[in-house]
Scaffold this active site. Sequence first.
Site, mmCIF file in Angstrom:
data_model
loop_
_atom_site.group_PDB
_atom_site.id
_atom_site.type_symbol
_atom_site.label_atom_id
_atom_site.label_comp_id
_atom_site.label_asym_id
_atom_site.label_seq_id
_atom_site.Cartn_x
_atom_site.Cartn_y
_atom_site.Cartn_z
ATOM 1 N N CYS A 104 0.797 -0.961 -0.029
ATOM 2 C CA CYS A 104 0.168 0.553 0.288
ATOM 3 C C CYS A 104 0.954 0.848 0.085
ATOM 4 C CB CYS A 104 -0.576 0.294 1.065
ATOM 5 S SG CYS A 104 -2.262 1.161 1.013
ATOM 6 N N CYS A 200 -6.403 -2.488 6.958
ATOM 7 C CA CYS A 200 -8.390 -1.644 6.854
ATOM 8 C C CYS A 200 -8.975 -2.443 6.134
ATOM 9 C CB CYS A 200 -7.497 -0.486 6.583
ATOM 10 S SG CYS A 200 -7.632 -0.183 4.429
#
Length: 371
Positions: A104, A200
């Site tokens: 990410c 997340c």
Amino acid sequence: MSTNNSDIRVVVGMSGGVDSSVTAHILKEQGYDVIGIFMKNWDDTDEFGVCTATEDYDDVIRVANQIGIPYYAVNFEKEYWDKVFTYFLDEYKLGRTPNPDVMCNKEIKFKAFLEHAESLGADYVATGHYAQVKKVGDEIELLRGVDNNKDQTYFLNQLSQDQLKKVMFPLGGMEKTEVREIATKAGLATANKKDSTGICFIGERNFKQFLSEYLPAQPGDMRTLNGEVLGKHDGLMYYTIGQRHGLGIGGDGEPWFVVGKDLKNNVLFVEQGFHHDSLYSDSLIATDISFTTNSEKPKTFVCTAKFRYRQTDTKVTVNMREDGTAEVVFADPVRAITPGQAVVFYDGDICLGGGTIDTVWKKGAKLNYVG
């Protein structure tokens, strides 16, 4: 307030948490031209995917209004799915344990987001990461954050010079307690907000349940390395090397641990005892090697390494190979080296870069049971 800084535009990645809120606040106080951007990386209308995005964006709006900066939400769902989530699933299909935070940072926060920030005229981007950057000659060094417990260089190991030259990490020289104090003193809406944990897109939900929605589980035998069947596993993807909990093996003596997987035959290998010999190895081969500086590296060098987040550094010798992979030899045997995780190299506080653990070795032989 410095008048010079007002000519420098900094776009801050704001998550709705206290760290990025304080980052934006500090930069605004220092006189920079600050813009807040909320990255929407996951479709929270999806039945299974929740990042509490709506609540988080509401917090971004509150903080941005408090400190007086413009703010926007930008959708990176497609990029995130293509570059991070697909990789995450592919690794689990291979029986490995991936680290989506590393990907990410490499592909979204310091690539897609950076490119978007530049389209807004940004000179720099800033995030709430606990890390530091320092200009040395023509290059930027990536340094550990001062707060050892929060240092996030492990997840930033794949950043290049081009990326590092464009980033600011205002929290890198602070302890987490200081950050909370600044937020409280400034009256920021997120001052008492709990830190987010875990991945997340999974949020607070059960990891096993989440993964099963995307990958079909295939139960199979749980065996010792000698072939004794001790029970059934729920699917290899649910287990990682060194795992103790969730095995369901009773009996006397020491606890049982996952020591390996046989993907072809769908077998989970377990052994008894935290220090069982099969959990230890003395070297590994890493792929996807990336260095944070452009300066030429010797083919062999000694440094320290981390094999998982918050682990104590281990002294290693790194031998770069002709095919671009690296052999990493440990000064002392290391427990529970896990394929798919990052191996990250350090010289003191400088993060040199890292790669992905591919295979695990002991005494010159590949540990086939590990993967």
